[in-house]
Write an enzyme that holds these catalytic residues in place. Structure first.
Site, PDB file in Angstrom:
ATOM      1  CG  ASP A 491     -19.064 -30.367  24.282  1.00 15.85           C
ATOM      2  OD1 ASP A 491     -18.841 -30.914  25.356  1.00 15.85           O
ATOM      3  OD2 ASP A 491     -19.294 -30.982  23.224  1.00 15.85           O
TER       4      ASP A 491
HETATM    5  C1  BGC Z   1     -19.747 -27.307  19.093  1.00 10.39           C
HETATM    6  C2  BGC Z   1     -20.227 -28.412  19.972  1.00 10.39           C
HETATM    7  C3  BGC Z   1     -19.224 -29.526  19.963  1.00 10.39           C
HETATM    8  C4  BGC Z   1     -17.856 -28.987  20.349  1.00 10.39           C
HETATM    9  C5  BGC Z   1     -16.793 -30.043  20.388  1.00 10.39           C
HETATM   10  C6  BGC Z   1     -18.358 -26.889  19.481  1.00 10.39           C
HETATM   11  O1  BGC Z   1     -17.890 -25.929  18.608  1.00 10.39           O
HETATM   12  O2  BGC Z   1     -20.625 -26.226  19.136  1.00 10.39           O
HETATM   13  O3  BGC Z   1     -21.482 -28.872  19.558  1.00 10.39           O
HETATM   14  O4  BGC Z   1     -19.597 -30.527  20.843  1.00 10.39           O
HETATM   15  O5  BGC Z   1     -17.486 -27.964  19.465  1.00 10.39           O
HETATM   16  O6  BGC Z   1     -16.352 -30.425  19.154  1.00 10.39           O
HETATM   17  C1  NOJ Z   2     -21.867 -32.280  20.547  1.00 11.10           C
HETATM   18  C2  NOJ Z   2     -21.167 -33.281  21.396  1.00 11.10           C
HETATM   19  O1  NOJ Z   2     -20.926 -34.428  20.651  1.00 11.10           O
HETATM   20  C3  NOJ Z   2     -21.960 -33.605  22.620  1.00 11.10           C
HETATM   21  O2  NOJ Z   2     -21.227 -34.440  23.452  1.00 11.10           O
HETATM   22  C4  NOJ Z   2     -22.316 -32.328  23.311  1.00 11.10           C
HETATM   23  O3  NOJ Z   2     -22.959 -32.633  24.465  1.00 11.10           O
HETATM   24  C5  NOJ Z   2     -23.101 -31.397  22.407  1.00 11.10           C
HETATM   25  N1  NOJ Z   2     -22.273 -31.125  21.295  1.00 11.10           N
HETATM   26  C6  NOJ Z   2     -23.554 -30.120  23.089  1.00 11.10           C
HETATM   27  O4  NOJ Z   2     -22.508 -29.216  23.254  1.00 11.10           O
END
Ligand code: BGC
Ligand code: NOJ
Length: 818
Positions: A491
């Site tokens: 993400d």
């Molecule tokens: C985090 C991710 C997460 C995303 C969406 C980011 O700040 O690092 O792990 O999936 O937010 O909530």
């Molecule tokens: C947490 C999210 O739930 C997942 O979908 C995502 O792939 C990871 N963060 C990595 O960014």
């Protein structure tokens, strides 16, 4: 490391399937989950936490204070006043030193026992099956020589239902609170907003007459007191307060006399009730309590509670009897047989909503998360997996793109976050194929499913898989690799975001993808793996033209990766907006990334040229550390606007070179595909909780019985420190990895495929596997210390050709020689 650094706070009890915590001052609250259907509770080892019905945001029943000082405030607290001494069985909030303390977290139940001055108080917390209530059975025993006159005060604080507005809209909140008190049943009802649009209320009941109560927080605690010394408890006298606005709470006051040796059980019940619109009221302003009374009657006696508890235990006996390994290695067996499967059930129920790191008010159900979670619980509750797939698919768009999240209460796609994460569609294929292979239920493919929940837009689920597949090939970039869109699995790799405004969210800000060349090698590998699944599904259905078409697209992708995705010693990660390489030796930071190494080795892309092994070696050389494999290396030391959030994190944390446990299994599976069992095992055990538990309870900080999302990587200030426990795709991936690729028991359309990949030291193990109503006893021996490759298999004494054990009813013996 000194001994102090590895102080131990608890241990596993495998026979009871419990983790036993022996010191209340754990390095972080160590929590458990109660409930597995509609009513859920989080409970820490000091009884902190909260409850909600179905949706942690919209139906929050009790209030919690996040990130508070001291840590972990609000829960279900029992204050025991014995003379001038006030204590709690779970130590908090009084923190009176206890004579003994123990917290046992089990399968959807927790038992906390404390003792002080000869009184033992043990509380069993659980949510009975098919019940919208939390039972709290407080068992008191007087082990002293004198008669005890105890004053017991219970305590819960109500949340005004919507957990988000509860924390911010005080101009309204402080005037809306309403309660009712029913002395004859010892029940306090929380009915805020019931007078208007709500059809639900909650109650807190105890099965014995009370000598008083409180429902107004200020009266109970005192405005300038703390939970450790509520004024009512200090004074030893309830105020019988009735809340009008402000903060409604529920506290029973009970006087208990115990002779030496005497025991007494008090059964508390925290319940949730919904009434039909025309049956809301008993009389003007008096709520209809019929259903509440019926619920109380079900847990009025110890026998009833014991029975409900036995049922819960039997439920877990059944669930955990589907896959049982006996390897002679306790640390492996307890994770496979108990905790890994348990965590998968929790991620199924919670997705990423409610934990001590997820506030329950943010994210809903993730499209990609939920599909991945599915491989962790499909063998246990296939009917619920089926429904989950249909719910998820209904949030897809006609072009194959998807809402990234949906709300569990409405099952509608979440507009705040929208779509555009170009890996999402692939995961629907992944989840659906896993479901069919487990169950053999091809009928799910014929189910009519809407797009974006629009009535009239129904097509078959199979058609949804087709548009998922097509979405990737309809969105290719200049190298014929998949365009990344908003982001792929990572993400935080935001290649089209270019955000310079600290007030906008990386996740939701408008993307500048017009003219973008940003392509993802992670999606490429994921597409090859799930695309092959789609091909074989189509062949299975006899749709050979579609299978041929899809195979061609997969082959093209393999070629594109070989041509434009290989950096010499590992797979590239991506191309950025301008078409520059990411994850290349050419880069100064972020030369290598885990995601594309994982997926491209799982897909064995460039096998003839030795790419997978070379890439896996690079992972070892550059990304493996004591606590697992980091996400990228070197870590980013400055903000890169063209990469976004990934470079926002300090080195070694989260997506910037943290050990993001979720993706370690991709490399582990890649290792098994390459047949390197020793390497797979080493990577696996580095993040396996039972191994970590043995060495690093203090350093690791978070619960030692489950995986956490992230462990600080080698570039961090404190490598090995865990964060964001429980709600992570790591659970399902660890399960998938160990069950299917290490122990090698793979559900397939026609039966079970047996394909272990073991460390060369592994000599033998058995797996008991229930599969589509049949029962398989699988015995694997490895006399010559191989890492991979099955020499022969026999089924009920007869040789099987190849490694597929065909399914048939009944009980079977499978002998496997490696
Ligand atoms: C985090 C991710 C997460 C995303 C969406 C980011 O700040 O690092 O792990 O999936 O937010 O909530
Ligand atoms: C947490 C999210 O739930 C997942 O979908 C995502 O792939 C990871 N963060 C990595 O960014």
């Amino acid at each position: 490391m000194t001994d102090m650094d590895n102080k131990r706070y608890g241990h596993f009890n495998d026979a009871q399937r419990e983790y036993v915590i022996t010191d209340p001052q754990t390095p972080w609250p160590w929590i458990n989950y109660l409930g597995n259907e509609d009513f859920f509770s989080l409970i820490s080892n000091t009884a902190g936490g909260y409850s909600f019905y179905k949706d942690a945001k919209f139906r929050r029943i009790t209030r919690y204070r996040y990130n508070d000082v001291p840590m972990d405030n609000n829960g279900r607290y029992f204050y025991i006043k014995d003379g001038d001494t006030v204590w709690n069985p779970g130590w908090k909030p009084c923190r009176t030193p206890l004579d003994s303390y123990e917290c046992r977290h089990g399968m959807n139940y927790t038992r906390i026992t404390g003792s002080k001055l000869g009184v033992v108080a043990s509380v069993l917390f659980f949510v009975p099956l098919h019940t919208a209530a939390e039972v709290q059975m407080l068992s008191l025993e007087n082990r002293s020589q004198e008669t005890k006159h105890l004053k017991i005060f219970s305590f819960e604080e109500w949340c005004l239902w919507n957990a988000a507005t509860d924390m911010e809209n005080f101009q309204r909140n402080f005037s809306t609170g309403e309660v009712e008190i029913e002395q004859q049943t010892s029940t306090i009802y929380h009915k805020t907003e019931y007078r208007e649009r709500r059809n639900h209320y909650a109650f807190y009941h105890v099965n014995t007459p009370i000598q008083g109560f409180d429902t107004d927080r200020e009266s109970f605690v005192g405005l300038y007191n703390e939970y450790s010394a509520p004024q009512v408890v200090v004074e030893g006298k309830p105020r019988n307060s009735v809340a009008h606005g402000w903060s409604p709470v529920a506290s029973h006051y009970i006087e208990v006399e115990l002779k030496p040796g005497e025991k007494r059980d008090l059964i508390f019940l925290l319940g949730y009730i919904e009434n039909e619109q025309d049956k809301k009221w008993e009389s003007k302003k008096v709520i209809n309590k019929e259903k509440a009374h019926a619920l109380m009657d079900r847990f009025a006696t110890r026998e009833q509670v014991d029975q409900a508890f036995d049922k819960l235990r039997e439920y877990w006996d059944r669930l955990l009897d589907i896959f049982v390994v006996d390897s002679g290695n306790d640390k492996l067996d307890r994770m496979v047989n108990i905790w890994n499967q348990y965590q998968c059930m929790v991620t199924f129920c919670m997705s990423r909503s409610a934990s001590f790191f997820e506030s329950g008010i943010g994210r809903g159900m993730g499209f990609r998360d939920s599909n991945q979670d599915l491989v962790g619980f499909v063998h246990q509750i296939p009917e619920r997996a089926r429904q989950r797939i249909l719910d998820i698919a209904a949030t897809q768009f006609p072009d194959g793109g998807c809402y990234h999240q949906y709300q569990p209460l409405t099952k509608r796609g979440n507009n705040d976050i929208g779509g555009g994460f170009n890996d999402d569609p692939c995961w629907l294929i992944f989840g659906t194929v896993a479901y069919i292979k487990e169950t053999g239920d091809f009928s799910i493919l014929d189910e009519p499913v809407t797009f974006d929940n629009q009535p009239g837009s129904e097509v078959s689920l199979l058609e949804h898989l087709k548009v998922s597949f097509n979405h990737v090939i309809n969105n290719l970039g200049p190298h014929r690799l998949p365009l990344i869109g908003r982001a792929d699995w990572n993400d935080c790799l935001n290649l089209n975001c270019f955000s310079m405004d600290p007030d906008e969210s990386f996740q939701t800000t408008e993307n500048k993808s017009e003219g973008s060349k940003a392509e993802s090698l992670m999606i490429a590998g994921l597409f090859v793996v799930t695309g092959r699944d789609y091909v074989s599904l189509c062949r299975h259905l006899g749709h050979n033209d579609e299978a041929d078409r899809a195979q061609k697209a997969v082959d093209d992708m393999v070629q594109a990766v070989e041509k434009s995705g290989w950096d010499g010693k590992w797979y590239l990660r991506a191309y950025d907006f301008f078409g520059h390489k990411i994850g290349s030796d050419e880069n100064e930071e972020g030369k290598i990334f885990i995601e594309s190494q994982g997926w491209c080795t799982m897909a064995a892309i460039g096998k003839e040229k030795g790419y997978p092994e070379r890439a896996l070696d690079s992972v070892k050389e550059r990304m493996e550390c004591e606590h697992g494999i980091v996400l990228n290396n070197p870590a980013f030391t400055t903000y890169h606007v063209e990469m976004g959030e990934i470079s926002s994190y300090p080195e070694g944390y989260k997506e910037n070179a943290g050990i993001f446990c979720h993706n370690n299994p991709w490399v582990i599976i890649g290792e098994t595909v390459a047949g390197r069992g020793d390497d797979a095992w080493r990577h696996y055990t580095k993040i396996l909780p039972s191994y970590v538990e043995e060495k690093y309870q203090t350093l690791h900080k978070v619960e030692p019985y489950v995986n956490c999302q992230m462990v600080a990587g080698k570039d961090a200030a404190c490598p090995g420190e865990g964060k964001n426990s429980w709600l992570t795709g790591t659970a399902a991936w660890m399960w998938y990895t160990v069950s299917e690729f290490i122990l090698g028991i793979q559900p397939d359309y026609e039966g079970l495929r047996i394909d272990p990949c073991l460390p060369s030291t592994a000599k033998e193990y058995t797996v008991k596997r229930r599969f589509r109503g049949a029962l398989y006893h699988i015995h694997v021996v490895n006399p010559d210390g191989h890492q991979k490759g099955v020499k022969r298999i026999s089924l009920d004494g007869k040789a099987v050709s190849g490694n597929l054990v065909p399914w048939s009813e009944g009980e079977h013996k499978v002998e496997v020689v490696m």
